[in-house]
Write an enzyme that holds these catalytic residues in place. Structure first.
Site, PDB file in Angstrom:
ATOM      1  N   LYS A 233       0.841  -1.200   0.000  1.00  0.00           N
ATOM      2  CA  LYS A 233       0.000   0.000   0.000  1.00  0.00           C
ATOM      3  C   LYS A 233       0.875   1.249   0.000  1.00  0.00           C
ATOM      4  CE  LYS A 233      -1.786  -1.591   3.685  1.00  0.00           C
ATOM      5  NZ  LYS A 233      -2.524  -1.890   4.923  1.00  0.00           N
ATOM      6  N   THR A 266      -8.320   9.047   8.786  1.00  0.00           N
ATOM      7  CA  THR A 266      -7.815   7.860   8.086  1.00  0.00           C
ATOM      8  C   THR A 266      -7.441   6.732   9.041  1.00  0.00           C
ATOM      9  OG1 THR A 266      -5.613   8.823   8.157  1.00  0.00           O
ATOM     10  CG2 THR A 266      -6.865   9.168   6.139  1.00  0.00           C
ATOM     11  N   GLY A 268      -7.459   3.505  10.805  1.00  0.00           N
ATOM     12  CA  GLY A 268      -8.154   2.232  10.592  1.00  0.00           C
ATOM     13  C   GLY A 268      -8.306   1.839   9.134  1.00  0.00           C
ATOM     14  N   THR A 269      -7.697   2.620   8.220  1.00  0.00           N
ATOM     15  CA  THR A 269      -7.854   2.274   6.792  1.00  0.00           C
ATOM     16  C   THR A 269      -7.220   0.919   6.468  1.00  0.00           C
ATOM     17  OG1 THR A 269      -5.978   3.712   6.396  1.00  0.00           O
ATOM     18  CG2 THR A 269      -8.105   4.556   5.726  1.00  0.00           C
ATOM     19  N   GLY A 270      -6.057   0.633   7.080  1.00  0.00           N
ATOM     20  CA  GLY A 270      -5.368  -0.638   6.782  1.00  0.00           C
ATOM     21  C   GLY A 270      -6.201  -1.835   7.225  1.00  0.00           C
ATOM     22  N   CYS A 271      -6.706  -1.762   8.462  1.00  0.00           N
ATOM     23  CA  CYS A 271      -7.517  -2.866   8.997  1.00  0.00           C
ATOM     24  C   CYS A 271      -8.770  -3.043   8.136  1.00  0.00           C
ATOM     25  CB  CYS A 271      -7.972  -2.565  10.425  1.00  0.00           C
ATOM     26  SG  CYS A 271      -6.631  -2.099  11.518  1.00  0.00           S
TER      27      CYS A 271
END
Ligand SMILES: Cc1ncc(COP(=O)(O)OP(=O)(O)O)c(N)n1
Ligand SMILES: Cc1ncsc1CCOP(=O)(O)O
Ligand SMILES: [Mg+2]
Length: 554
Positions: A233, A266, A268-271
């Site tokens: 990412k 933003t 928590g975007t990865g989870c």
């Protein structure tokens, strides 16, 4: 956990359809574990589905997330639950650590013991049919090993590894020993690993990642470590106005680009991204479309949430359900129909407004000024875009005056302008379908000419009935006139509030309302208001007639 992205070349994949979620269950039943399309056969002779087929239909797509709890609920287990729910997938949870966390940072971490992580894994995996396991914060090497042996014992379709190491606030959530074990036991069995630039660099022993070319190299190296697919990412990549992620399936590199959403929200975007990928895989999606859908979901949620404000810190959470940013909360608390709202029901007509040179907004303002208690936009000739623009302005007019606004026929417009509800006829979208789309708060009215239709309207969950034409009308072509007798029969056969419509005006409103039926709550009019020179004056006169009759029949 072999999860291949191979699709038969005769099968085309519709990403938009997938994103709407409409095809999830059908695709699920047509995709085997290996991702290859199998025929939809499995029918017994005679056409009845085999027992195994029936069981498949009842099965709910299921993701198990193995991750840490975030007390601020922007990331971790809480983000995973929300993401899966938003994508229509069941999510069970194994909690590896509890963090005291908010929008400022991580104030504390309490790891769950290895034994208790093992116990949670056993509880879920021994009982529930988990399709996909998604990992987040794995705070100790021991926990990683326990997870790996559970995955050996219980087979699942796919493993999504989000190698959470450092929180977005910069706090370390997993140390180097965890990294080493992840490389050793998780990557070789992962179907996809989804590191950000820092995590990819850490997994690759500190490799510098500054360009998209670097990301390509990293994706290939991570693939060599065993993960079947890799998503590096690039959200943190400097100097790019797009958010570019690099996807590698072992053969091809794909640069997945999306416009970067400018927002502080933003966290928590990865989870969320990893959970969405897991959710789509659980529904039966091949890998690349799962990643594309997940990326679009996150982008959409970020865009929607860019103005919401939660917490005082530099990085806020976003809204997975696209519900929190509603300005409506400020204006109108009451959504459910109050039957007295049907008293003077004004229904617009684009032809009439055109004839008198008025905008819909001005017509609506004038009707409310004269006493209209509810508005319906019935714009049969309007193009969708113009209708939507007008509907949005009318919503502002109505909200600021506390008057409900309904949309005739067009559920899409009602959704898009967040109207208070819709009115549908017998050949429009069925009430139950409209309810499923609009939710429990919205008002749904349905046209009924007969007692049978009126009974059905109640069973289908409508809020009110529009009954007519009471008198002949030029406003609606080929409309059957049911008369006062027909109106009475409809009113007597339903518990729902009724509004009478068709050919009603100042001269005959009294005859309608003097029927004195308890659930007859008012009259709906088009031409008696909108095909007149002064709408507010006519509305005022009609309101007076209705009020007088109401006090007579009390
Ligand atoms: C309040 C109210 N009652 C009935 C109708 C008619 O709806 P429908 O039968 O769907 O016909 P159209 O209005 O769509 O031509 C109504 N609009 N409002
Ligand atoms: C929409 C509709 N449904 C039954 S009659 C009718 C038209 C009502 O218009 P008007 O009030 O001008 O008679
Ligand atoms: Mg209709």
């Amino acid at each position: 956990m072999a999860f291949s992205a191979t699709l038969s070349s005769s099968v085309s994949f519709n990403l938009d359809e997938w994103l709407r979620g409409a095809s999830a269950s059908s695709l699920r039943s047509s995709c085997s574990r290996s991702g290859r399309i199998r025929s939809s056969g499995a029918m017994k002779a005679g056409g009845a589905p085999a027992a195994s087929e029936r069981a498949v239909k009842a099965k709910v797509p299921h993701v198990l997330t193995v991750a840490g709890s975030d007390s601020g609920a922007g990331a971790g287990i809480q983000a995973d639950l929300k993401a899966c729910a938003a994508r229509g997938v069941y999510c069970s949870t194994v909690i590896t650590a509890v963090t005291a966390q908010n929008t400022v940072g991580v104030q504390g971490v309490d790891n769950v013991s290895e034994e208790f992580v093992a116990e949670q894994l056993e509880s879920v995996l021994s009982d529930m049919q988990v399709d996909v396991v998604k990992t987040g914060m794995l705070p100790s090497a021991g926990i990683v090993r326990i997870l790996s042996s559970s995955l050996n014992k219980f087979q699942v379709q796919a493993l999504v590894v989000d190698p959470v190491m450092v929180s977005t606030s910069g706090d370390v959530l997993a140390g180097p020993s965890v990294l080493a074990v992840c490389r050793e036991v998780l990557l070789p069995i992962a179907d996809i690993v989804t590191p950000n630039l820092k995590e990819a660099s850490a997994l690759l022993g500190g490799m510098q990642l500054e360009t998209i070319a670097d990301m390509h190299s990293a994706a290939k190296l991570l693939h060599q470590m065993g993960s079947r697919h890799v998503l590096v990412k690039g959200g943190d990549l400097p100097g790019s106005c797009d958010a570019v992620d690099v996807f590698f399936d072992g053969e091809r590199l794909h640069d997945l680009r999306a416009p970067r959403v400018k927002t502080r929200n933003t966290h928590g975007t990865g989870c969320t991204l990893a959970s969405c990928i897991a959710a789509e895989l659980a529904k039966g999606s091949p890998m690349l479309p799962a990643v594309q859908v997940a990326k679009r979901f996150v982008e959409n949620a970020l865009d929607y949430s860019k103005e919401i404000s939660i917490g005082k810190g530099p990085q806020g959470p976003f809204d997975h359900f696209l519900m929190l940013n509603r300005k409506v909360h400020n204006f109108r608390k009451k959504m459910i129909l109050d039957p007295s709202d049907l008293f003077l029901y004004a229904v617009t007509d684009s032809g009439m407004n055109g004839k008198w040179g008025r905008s819909i907004e001005d017509a609506v303002k004038a009707a409310i000024e004269g006493g209209a208690t509810i508005i319906q936009l019935r714009e049969k000739d309007a193009g969708t875009r113009n209708f939507l623009e007008a509907a949005k302005s009318c919503m502002e007019v109505c909200r600021s005056r506390g008057i409900p606004l309904l949309i005739n026929d067009r559920i899409d417009i009602a959704l898009a302008c967040d109207a208070d509800g819709v009115h549908v006829g017998q050949s429009d979208m069925p009430v139950r379908t409209a309810r499923a789309l609009l939710g429990p708060e919205k008002i749904i009215g349905v046209s009924c000419k007969t007692p049978e239709q009126a009974q059905q309207a109640y069973m289908d969950g409508a809020d009110y009935i529009g009954s007519g034409g009471i008198y002949p009308t030029n406003t609606k072509e080929n409309n059957l006139t049911i008369g006062l007798e027909g109106l009475k029969a409809v009113c007597l056969s339903s518990k729902l509030p009724v509004v009478a419509i068709g050919g009603i005006g100042i001269s005959n409103a009294h005859s309608v309302m003097e029927l004195g039926l308890p659930n007859l709550k008012g009259v709906a009019v088009v031409s008696a208001l909108f095909d007149r020179e002064c709408i507010s004056t006519e509305a005022r006169k009609l309101y007076e007639v209705l009020s007088r009759t109401a006090s007579e029949v009390k």
